[in-house]
Design an enzyme around this catalytic site. Structure first.
Site, mmCIF file in Angstrom:
data_model
loop_
_atom_site.group_PDB
_atom_site.id
_atom_site.type_symbol
_atom_site.label_atom_id
_atom_site.label_comp_id
_atom_site.label_asym_id
_atom_site.label_seq_id
_atom_site.Cartn_x
_atom_site.Cartn_y
_atom_site.Cartn_z
ATOM 1 N N HIS A 117 -4.970 5.072 4.825
ATOM 2 C CA HIS A 117 -3.917 4.356 5.151
ATOM 3 C C HIS A 117 -3.066 4.951 6.035
ATOM 4 C CE1 HIS A 117 -3.027 1.468 1.990
ATOM 5 N NE2 HIS A 117 -3.362 2.180 0.899
ATOM 6 N N TYR B 127 -6.582 -6.572 -2.406
ATOM 7 C CA TYR B 127 -7.530 -5.488 -2.218
ATOM 8 C C TYR B 127 -8.683 -5.969 -1.683
ATOM 9 C CZ TYR B 127 -4.274 -2.108 -3.884
ATOM 10 O OH TYR B 127 -3.140 -1.257 -4.192
ATOM 11 N N ASP C 192 6.035 -6.761 -6.718
ATOM 12 C CA ASP C 192 5.027 -5.723 -7.547
ATOM 13 C C ASP C 192 4.723 -6.708 -8.841
ATOM 14 O OD1 ASP C 192 5.252 -3.501 -5.994
ATOM 15 O OD2 ASP C 192 6.743 -2.603 -7.115
ATOM 16 N N GLU D 60 0.056 6.519 -0.586
ATOM 17 C CA GLU D 60 -0.142 6.979 0.629
ATOM 18 C C GLU D 60 0.890 7.656 1.449
ATOM 19 O OE1 GLU D 60 -0.232 4.174 -0.228
ATOM 20 O OE2 GLU D 60 0.262 2.457 1.258
ATOM 21 N N TYR E 132 -0.172 4.905 -10.720
ATOM 22 C CA TYR E 132 -1.186 4.491 -9.768
ATOM 23 C C TYR E 132 -2.218 5.496 -9.580
ATOM 24 C CZ TYR E 132 2.364 1.091 -8.343
ATOM 25 O OH TYR E 132 2.992 -0.144 -8.316
ATOM 26 N N HIS F 1 -9.505 6.513 0.416
ATOM 27 C CA HIS F 1 -8.474 5.396 0.608
ATOM 28 C C HIS F 1 -7.254 5.583 0.934
ATOM 29 C CE1 HIS F 1 -6.930 1.297 -0.814
ATOM 30 N NE2 HIS F 1 -5.927 1.996 -1.118
ATOM 31 N N GLU F 2 -6.470 6.675 0.496
ATOM 32 C CA GLU F 2 -5.216 7.052 0.837
ATOM 33 C C GLU F 2 -5.318 7.775 2.231
ATOM 34 O OE1 GLU F 2 -3.207 5.792 -1.082
ATOM 35 O OE2 GLU F 2 -4.430 5.393 -2.938
ATOM 36 N N GLU G 281 -3.663 -3.332 2.221
ATOM 37 C CA GLU G 281 -4.716 -2.964 1.323
ATOM 38 C C GLU G 281 -6.034 -3.243 1.695
ATOM 39 O OE1 GLU G 281 -4.084 -0.686 -0.613
ATOM 40 O OE2 GLU G 281 -1.773 -0.428 -0.431
ATOM 41 N N CYS H 134 8.578 4.458 -4.050
ATOM 42 C CA CYS H 134 9.085 3.349 -3.464
ATOM 43 C C CYS H 134 8.374 2.019 -3.000
ATOM 44 C CB CYS H 134 9.815 4.084 -1.939
ATOM 45 S SG CYS H 134 11.273 5.182 -2.470
HETATM 46 N N1 BES Z 1 -0.139 1.681 -1.744
HETATM 47 C C1 BES Z 1 -1.125 1.625 -3.013
HETATM 48 C C2 BES Z 1 -0.416 1.919 -4.212
HETATM 49 C C3 BES Z 1 0.825 0.605 -4.435
HETATM 50 C C4 BES Z 1 0.578 -0.524 -4.170
HETATM 51 C C5 BES Z 1 2.064 1.316 -4.923
HETATM 52 C C6 BES Z 1 1.547 -1.472 -4.179
HETATM 53 C C7 BES Z 1 3.031 0.478 -5.170
HETATM 54 C C8 BES Z 1 3.015 -0.928 -4.686
HETATM 55 C C9 BES Z 1 -2.226 2.843 -2.965
HETATM 56 O O1 BES Z 1 -2.808 3.097 -1.526
HETATM 57 C C10 BES Z 1 -3.336 2.233 -3.595
HETATM 58 O O2 BES Z 1 -3.783 1.258 -3.167
HETATM 59 N N2 BES Z 1 -3.876 2.943 -4.771
HETATM 60 C C11 BES Z 1 -4.936 2.389 -5.720
HETATM 61 C C12 BES Z 1 -6.340 3.237 -4.885
HETATM 62 C C13 BES Z 1 -7.486 2.433 -5.163
HETATM 63 C C14 BES Z 1 -7.555 1.253 -4.469
HETATM 64 C C15 BES Z 1 -8.585 3.504 -4.554
HETATM 65 C C16 BES Z 1 -4.695 2.779 -6.924
HETATM 66 O O3 BES Z 1 -3.617 3.260 -7.275
HETATM 67 O O4 BES Z 1 -5.513 2.481 -7.747
HETATM 68 ZN ZN ZN Z 2 -3.810 1.335 -0.945
#
Ligand code: BES
Ligand code: ZN
Length: 626
Positions: free
Chosen positions: A317, A401, A393, A289, A285, A313-314, A336, A153
């Site tokens: 969150h 980040y 997105d 989280e 991804y 990381h997760e 992030e 989502c």
């Molecule tokens: N919340 C994000 C994934 C995300 C971001 C989904 C934006 C949809 C839209 C998740 O926490 C994330 O940052 N994942 C990273 C992890 C990494 C930075 C350690 C990933 O998927 O690579």
């Molecule tokens: Zn994240």
């Protein structure tokens, strides 16, 4: 939309410009989701019953976000009685392709005074074009015998499942009743409460509750034939049948990560249970989280826990993001950037400064690459991007980040680790359960520094927030992430670039932690002009990329290096890789590097295989490979 009715506009000054909903007039408090699946038809259907309260009692309509699902019925629920309500869908909205087609429900004219609360039930059914769900064919799973489905989502895909105020500004309590036939397990990002089996229909009905208010982007469902392994009293992992033991080992440190975050932030883990779900290969991804149920890519199953920073990381969150939430997608870095800061804080506490700095270096290199890809003048290179009218997105890169992390790291370096930790504690405590923009943090920081830090006022004057938030292009502030491990990687990199790599170097490389290997390969890619045939062949032969088993983080970089240095001897392996993993962090740069070398072949390959990718990955890849 009936004639004469105006299309819904979004006020550019609105608190959240990615939603059509009138969440300022009517507050969404609780949703009850009922959902069932039809795997062969690839649909999710059922009802969503929402309790709203009036903020503005003169409101005549309720506007909800919607993109795709068919709406069969809208009803007002009063006591046990239901009354149909009229509704329209703004099908020709100017932002229909990016933000969807809002659902406009005419609110009843109550005879007496308006009630404080409204309960509205909507029947929905998705179709196979739903971009927030991926339905997998049996052949796309490990067992090859059962279907699989999962939702994603974040950021604004919840509206592709059912109508909702799809804004992180509106937090909601959620309950879900999910129905699926045996032996499937239908999971939800909440706590499982009841489970019953109906022999006649062969269906299992599971009830879940999420009793902490969450933003809509954290609503998560997944279904497959699964097994579960307990990791600790509160942690565990779901996988497809057969992967449970491997996953349990890989993610064993989950409990330790939670405890480390709890200690640093001075607040216990609020969510009681922490479960993981290992998804099939197409999950786009590394991790997501979802509350009580982090989704992860199977590419983390490296066998040596070396990619567990994604779990740290997760888990982080759970505080930064899920308790304290960005109130709109312009402030995505508030989720992030803070979470990268926490992930690296956990690394610092558990493994020391050197590893933390190495991770920061790897992140920094990624940031420079992304800025190069976006172009220095792109709005997506700053922490406050202009996303009016577009799907947030679209600009997904490491900028929020890494630039977000760097700002926090800078703020920490000005006052020292202890004071900064106190600020983080105050921040979480003050904004838990709320949605904020970065000013929330700025105020906590300034307030604390003024009161508690020697020469605080002077320090605060030094900080140019505006510049940090709005500067485009490469970071203007230079950090020195000192790391002996990073130096080792550069030293060996130079040795190979100078033509002096030797067979003794293999052991050094193999024994390195994944992060060092990654930094080494990134250093070589940065110097790709110097990777001539001799250098390339030596790297390939000495480090054994043809037959050695390196994990996907490492192989992804090797493939990029091979393609970018204009070699085609790994193309067969690249093809195999691109069918084994759908994580965008890997497939995007590998596909795009391949495209630079062989545009025709890479495009044809994408065209014949694109349906295996997640709708989001497909969309991003199509931008270049169409
Ligand atoms: N919340 C994000 C994934 C995300 C971001 C989904 C934006 C949809 C839209 C998740 O926490 C994330 O940052 N994942 C990273 C992890 C990494 C930075 C350690 C990933 O998927 O690579
Ligand atoms: Zn994240």
């Amino acid at each position: 939309m009936t004639e004469g009715q105006k299309s819904i506009k979004i006020d550019p000054k609105s608190e959240d410009i990615s939603t059509f909903s009138n969440f300022h007039q009517i507050k969404q408090k609780k949703v009850e989701i009922f959902a069932t699946l039809d795997f062969p038809k690839k649909t999710l259907s059922g009802s969503i019953t929402t309790t709203f309260s009036y903020i503005d009692k003169t409101s005549k309509e309720l506007i909800l976000d919607l993109k795709g699902p068919k709406i069969q019925k809208v009803e007002l629920i009063e006591n046990e009685k239901s009354t149909p309500l009229t509704f329209t869908i703004d099908l020709n909205n100017e932002f229909k392709d990016s933000l969807g087609t809002p659902l406009i429900i005419k609110l009843p004219e109550f005879q007496n005074e308006k009630p404080d609360e409204l309960k509205i039930k909507i029947d929905y059914i998705t179709d196979e074009n739903c971009t927030g769900i991926q339905f997998l064919e049996k052949e796309q799973t490990i067992s090859k015998q059962y279907y699989f489905m999962f939702t994603q989502c974040e950021a604004i895909q919840c509206r592709t499942l059912f109508p909702i105020q799809d804004t992180p500004s509106a937090k909601i309590l959620v309950e879900a009743i999910l129905e699926v036939e045996k032996p499937y397990k239908f999971l939800f990002g909440g706590i499982e409460k009841e489970n019953s089996y109906n022999e006649k229909t062969n269906k299992i009905i599971t009830k879940y509750i999420q009793k902490i208010p969450i933003p809509s982007y954290l609503i998560a469902l997944a279904c497959g034939n699964l097994e579960y392994r307990k990791i600790s009293e509160r942690c565990g992992v779901y996988t497809e049948i057969g992967l449970g033991d491997k996953a349990k080992y890989e993610f064993e440190d989950s409990e330790k990560f939670i405890e480390t975050a709890e200690n640093y932030l001075g607040r216990k883990y609020d969510w009681e249970i922490y479960n993981l779900l290992v998804l099939p290969f197409s999950f786009p991804y590394g991790g997501m989280e979802n509350p009580n149920l982090t989704f992860v890519t199977p590419s983390l199953l490296a066998g040596d826990k070396s990619l567990s920073n994604v779990i740290a990381h997760e888990i982080s969150h759970s505080w930064t993001g899920n308790l304290v939430t960005n109130k709109n997608w312009k402030n995505f870095w508030v989720n992030e950037g803070f979470t990268i800061f926490m992930e690296r804080k956990i690394a610092e506490i558990l493994y020391g400064d050197d590893m933390k700095n190495l991770e920061s270096l790897v992140g920094y290199e990624g940031l420079l690459k992304d800025i190069e890809m976006l172009g220095e003048d792109s709005t997506y290179t700053c922490l406050n991007p202009d996303i009016y009218g577009v799907d947030p997105d679209d600009g997904f890169t490491t900028v929020p980040y890494e630039k977000g992390f760097q700002l926090l790291y800078y703020l920490e370096s000005l006052i020292g680790k202890n004071d900064f930790q106190n600020i983080m504690k105050n921040y979480i405590d003050k904004f838990k359960f709320l949605s904020i923009d970065y000013n929330g943090f700025k105020n906590v920081y300034e307030d604390y520094v003024k009161k508690n830090v020697n020469k605080g006022e002077e320090i605060l004057k030094e900080i140019d927030w505006e510049k940090w938030i709005n500067s485009k292009g490469k970071p203007f502030y230079k950090f020195n992430f000192e790391s002996k491990l990073g130096d080792d990687a550069v030293k060996l990199g130079d040795k190979f670039l100078n033509g002096n790599g030797s067979s003794d170097d293999k052991k050094i490389f193999v024994d390195w932690h994944t992060n060092v290997k990654m930094y080494f390969l990134k250093y070589l890619i940065k110097n790709i002009d110097k990777v001539n045939n001799d250098v390339y062949n030596k790297l390939k032969d000495v480090l054994g990329f043809k037959n050695e088993h390196y994990n996907m983080e490492v192989m992804n970089l090797w493939f990029q290096l091979s393609l970018k240095s204009k070699h085609d001897d790994f193309v067969e392996e690249v093809k195999k890789f691109l069918l084994e993993i759908g994580r965008l962090k890997f497939v995007r740069p590998v596909f795009f590097s391949w495209y630079e070398l062989q545009p025709k072949e890479s495009k044809e390959f994408f065209e014949s295989n694109k349906m295996v990718y997640h709708p989001f990955a497909r969309r991003i890849l199509s931008m270049k490979l169409k």
